[in-house]
Design an enzyme around this catalytic site. Structure first.
Site, short mmCIF file in Angstrom:
data_model
loop_
_atom_site.label_atom_id
_atom_site.label_comp_id
_atom_site.label_asym_id
_atom_site.label_seq_id
_atom_site.Cartn_x
_atom_site.Cartn_y
_atom_site.Cartn_z
N TYR A 1 44.55 35.80 47.14
CA TYR A 1 45.90 36.38 46.72
C TYR A 1 46.38 36.08 45.60
CZ TYR A 1 46.29 38.46 51.43
OH TYR A 1 46.01 39.08 52.51
N GLU B 1 45.91 61.88 49.61
CA GLU B 1 45.37 63.07 49.98
C GLU B 1 43.77 62.76 50.37
OE1 GLU B 1 44.63 66.74 47.83
OE2 GLU B 1 45.27 65.52 46.20
N LYS C 1 57.73 37.09 43.08
CA LYS C 1 56.36 37.60 42.72
C LYS C 1 56.48 39.18 42.45
CE LYS C 1 53.89 39.35 45.27
NZ LYS C 1 53.08 38.81 46.25
N CYS D 1 56.75 36.14 47.98
CA CYS D 1 56.70 37.76 47.89
C CYS D 1 57.80 38.11 46.93
CB CYS D 1 57.03 38.16 49.19
SG CYS D 1 56.47 37.11 50.63
N GLU E 1 47.08 37.85 41.85
CA GLU E 1 48.17 38.51 41.49
C GLU E 1 48.85 37.96 40.51
OE1 GLU E 1 49.75 39.90 46.11
OE2 GLU E 1 50.62 37.67 45.22
N HIS F 1 49.00 67.85 48.44
CA HIS F 1 48.41 67.88 47.25
C HIS F 1 49.53 68.15 46.00
CE1 HIS F 1 45.07 68.64 44.45
NE2 HIS F 1 45.78 69.77 43.97
N CYS G 1 59.03 32.99 50.93
CA CYS G 1 59.00 34.45 50.60
C CYS G 1 59.98 34.88 49.85
CB CYS G 1 59.00 35.37 51.97
SG CYS G 1 59.18 37.06 51.53
P1 NDP Z 1 43.79 31.93 49.51
O1 NDP Z 1 43.30 31.20 50.92
O2 NDP Z 1 44.01 33.54 49.44
O3 NDP Z 1 42.72 31.66 48.59
C1 NDP Z 1 42.51 30.42 48.17
C2 NDP Z 1 41.52 30.61 46.80
O4 NDP Z 1 41.11 29.31 46.37
C3 NDP Z 1 40.12 30.92 47.73
O5 NDP Z 1 39.68 32.26 46.44
C4 NDP Z 1 39.18 29.82 47.51
O6 NDP Z 1 37.89 29.99 47.34
C5 NDP Z 1 39.73 29.12 46.45
N1 NDP Z 1 39.70 27.72 46.83
C6 NDP Z 1 40.25 26.73 47.75
N2 NDP Z 1 39.95 25.63 47.66
C7 NDP Z 1 39.25 25.42 46.42
C8 NDP Z 1 38.68 24.12 45.60
N3 NDP Z 1 38.91 22.99 46.30
N4 NDP Z 1 38.29 24.59 44.66
C9 NDP Z 1 38.19 25.68 43.74
N5 NDP Z 1 38.50 26.81 44.59
C10 NDP Z 1 39.27 26.62 45.82
O7 NDP Z 1 45.16 31.12 49.15
P2 NDP Z 1 46.42 31.71 48.06
O8 NDP Z 1 46.75 30.54 47.65
O9 NDP Z 1 46.00 32.71 46.92
O10 NDP Z 1 47.56 32.10 48.95
C11 NDP Z 1 48.02 31.54 50.10
C12 NDP Z 1 48.10 32.48 51.22
O11 NDP Z 1 49.51 32.88 50.91
C13 NDP Z 1 47.13 33.56 51.40
O12 NDP Z 1 46.04 33.24 52.07
C14 NDP Z 1 47.85 34.67 52.13
O13 NDP Z 1 48.01 34.38 53.43
C15 NDP Z 1 49.47 34.44 51.56
N6 NDP Z 1 49.56 35.34 50.39
C16 NDP Z 1 49.86 36.47 50.55
C17 NDP Z 1 50.37 37.60 49.61
C18 NDP Z 1 50.42 39.04 50.03
O14 NDP Z 1 50.75 39.32 51.09
N7 NDP Z 1 50.53 39.68 49.09
C19 NDP Z 1 50.50 37.00 48.28
C20 NDP Z 1 50.17 35.61 48.13
C21 NDP Z 1 49.91 34.62 49.28
P3 NDP Z 1 37.07 30.43 48.71
O15 NDP Z 1 37.20 32.05 48.99
O16 NDP Z 1 35.52 30.04 48.13
O17 NDP Z 1 37.60 29.55 49.96
#
Ligand code: NDP
Length: 460
Positions: free
Chosen positions: A179, A442, A51, A48, A183, A437, A43
């Site tokens: 995410y 709101e 980022k 976080c 982002e 408002h 983080c």
């Molecule tokens: P996520 O799990 O959110 O997303 C992973 C993405 O990669 C999904 O769209 C998934 O597709 C895709 N994917 C997974 N495997 C493959 C593959 N083999 N080939 C192609 N695409 C693939 O992970 P992130 O890496 O974005 O983030 C990790 C975690 O970190 C988040 O889940 C969250 O918990 C945390 N995080 C939180 C944030 C916040 O609170 N603002 C910011 C950043 C991270 P599919 O949907 O089809 O599975």
């Protein structure tokens, strides 16, 4: 005196481990914490916090453009990536020092070294030293994963490296629809790069409400981000400092940077867990009970390494609850229901509770209230953007079971709305609250018409 060198040994100095160590020490425990990289963890060091700083940086472009409609004439603006990265690094170093100082002030012994479990009560450090601990806490977090190997995968970076690029890449391809992918798409695009997002599924942000997903994609595309769905990166070829990215759909894209944001996996390997008999759950995380205790009674685990809800505030709660349970004489289980979450994309997303689809699957009757409207600020700026606010209501009890917001300030709004949802507020309670408002929020308390027709139309 105890037979152990310490009462608690924490492996991992991220948000969860730091909180657990500090609170345990405040309860009177003798605590040692090992961190192999930098105190603060994902983080603070490469998640976080940096980022969000990059997100702030990326939003100035739109602010400068919007200012013209409000009568401002600005000098030619320019952006310098190395300045942003240097300033960000300075702030992260300050935070890291503050975390370390806070731990030491609480009486925690911090060792900057890799540590692993040797047995149920022993931690082995890479300098050869062994420490006997009454309790061991695994707080090793997670790490980016790159999915199936493809030709040229070695050219792809993860979010870890994105924070340290030497310059802003003019053309970026990002694989993933979660995410991190959305982002960073917003960050790079806001700072001036051409961004292509490649996602294997039907639409980005799987697991989020379908209206949220559609709305975010629409606005991202309006802001110039190219979104390819239903395909994957099939190969990456290098030519000098540029890359040719081959998609499974047949498209070929040139890029200066290829980033994979394809999920993160719990850091469970090479820390002696299997050897000690610590059970790993089906989702790859350390299997724990409601008090974060693993299958070995003296070993606990919290945060992303347990792969429950992978969010910093959740890890912090779990760390605190663990310390209160084991050292404070107050058994505390963490409630993982109705955890609000935000995606700092462009535009921002804030959600809490059930999606419409989840509610319809679980409840006998679901009412949905939706508003989509042009925010007041966009009138004079002329910006082509709309806000989406959606409430999902249990039709039988009138309880608001979900709240979903896409638009500027969504994260700040959802934190407040989450209190009401967590308390079990009814739609009638929202309605009884006086509107403030003119604000975007709101709309949360003024939506009267159920779904189908939007309460305020985009054109308004
Ligand atoms: P996520 O799990 O959110 O997303 C992973 C993405 O990669 C999904 O769209 C998934 O597709 C895709 N994917 C997974 N495997 C493959 C593959 N083999 N080939 C192609 N695409 C693939 O992970 P992130 O890496 O974005 O983030 C990790 C975690 O970190 C988040 O889940 C969250 O918990 C945390 N995080 C939180 C944030 C916040 O609170 N603002 C910011 C950043 C991270 P599919 O949907 O089809 O599975």
């Amino acid at each position: 005196m105890s037979d152990y060198d310490v009462d608690l040994f924490v492996i991992g100095g991220g948000s969860g481990g730091v909180r657990a160590a500090r609170v345990a020490a405040q309860h009177g425990a003798r605590v040692m914490l090992a961190e192999e990289y930098r105190v603060g963890g994902t983080c603070v060091i490469r998640g976080c916090v940096p980022k969000k700083l990059l997100v702030y940086a990326s939003r100035f472009r739109a602010e400068f453009e919007d200012a013209a409609g409000y009568g401002w004439t600005l000098a030619q603006s320019s952006f310098d990536w190395p300045t942003l990265i240097a300033n960000k690094d300075k702030e992260i170093a300050r935070l890291e020092a503050a975390y370390t100082a806070m731990l030491e002030k609480a009486g925690v012994t911090v060792v900057k070294i890799r540590a692993a479990v040797a047995d149920a009560h022993t931690v082995q450090m890479t300098n050869g030293k062994r420490v006997r601990a009454a309790t061991i806490l695994i707080a090793t977090g997670g790490a980016p994963t790159f999915g199936d190997p493809i030709p040229g995968i070695e050219h792809a970076i993860s979010s870890n490296e994105a924070f340290h690029l030497p310059s802003l890449p003019p053309q970026v391809v990002i694989q993933g629809g979660g995410y991190i992918a959305v982002e960073f798409a917003g960050i790079f695009a806001g700072l001036g790069a051409h961004v292509t997002l490649v996602y294997r599924g039907e639409n980005i942000l799987r697991g989020f409400d379908d209206d949220v997903r559609a709305h975010l994609r629409m606005d991202m595309e309006k802001h110039g981000i190219r979104v390819f769905t239903g395909c994957k990166v099939a190969a990456i070829a290098r030519s000098g400092s540029r890359f040719s990215v081959q998609l499974s759909s047949g498209n070929q894209i040139s890029a200066d940077c290829v980033m994979f944001a394809t999920g993160r996996a719990p850091n469970v390997s090479r820390i002696g867990l299997q050897e000690t008999g610590v059970a790993i759950a089906k989702n790859g995380g350390v299997a724990v009970d409601e008090y974060s205790r693993s299958s070995v009674a003296s070993i606990y685990a919290i945060g992303d390494v347990t792969n429950r809800v992978n969010l910093t505030p959740v890890a912090i709660r779990e760390g605190h609850a663990f310390a209160d349970t084991v050292f404070g004489g107050k058994p505390t289980a963490v409630d993982h229901v109705n955890v609000p979450t935000a995606v700092f994309a462009d535009p921002e997303v804030g959600v809490v509770g059930m999606t419409e689809a989840q509610a319809r699957a679980r409840l006998p009757q679901t009412d949905v209230y939706k508003a989509m409207f042009k925010p007041l600020k966009a009138t004079l700026s002329g910006r082509d953007t709309t806000v989406l606010i959606k409430l999902v209501v249990d039709g039988l009890t009138d309880r608001v079971v979900g709240c979903h917001i896409v638009g500027e300030g969504a994260a700040e709004m959802i934190q407040a709305a989450a209190i009401a949802v967590k308390m079990g507020a009814k739609k009638a309670d929202f309605d009884a609250t006086m509107a403030l408002h003119p604000t975007t929020a709101e709309e949360l308390v003024t939506m009267r018409k159920k779904s189908a027709s939007y309460a305020r139309e985009a054109a308004e």
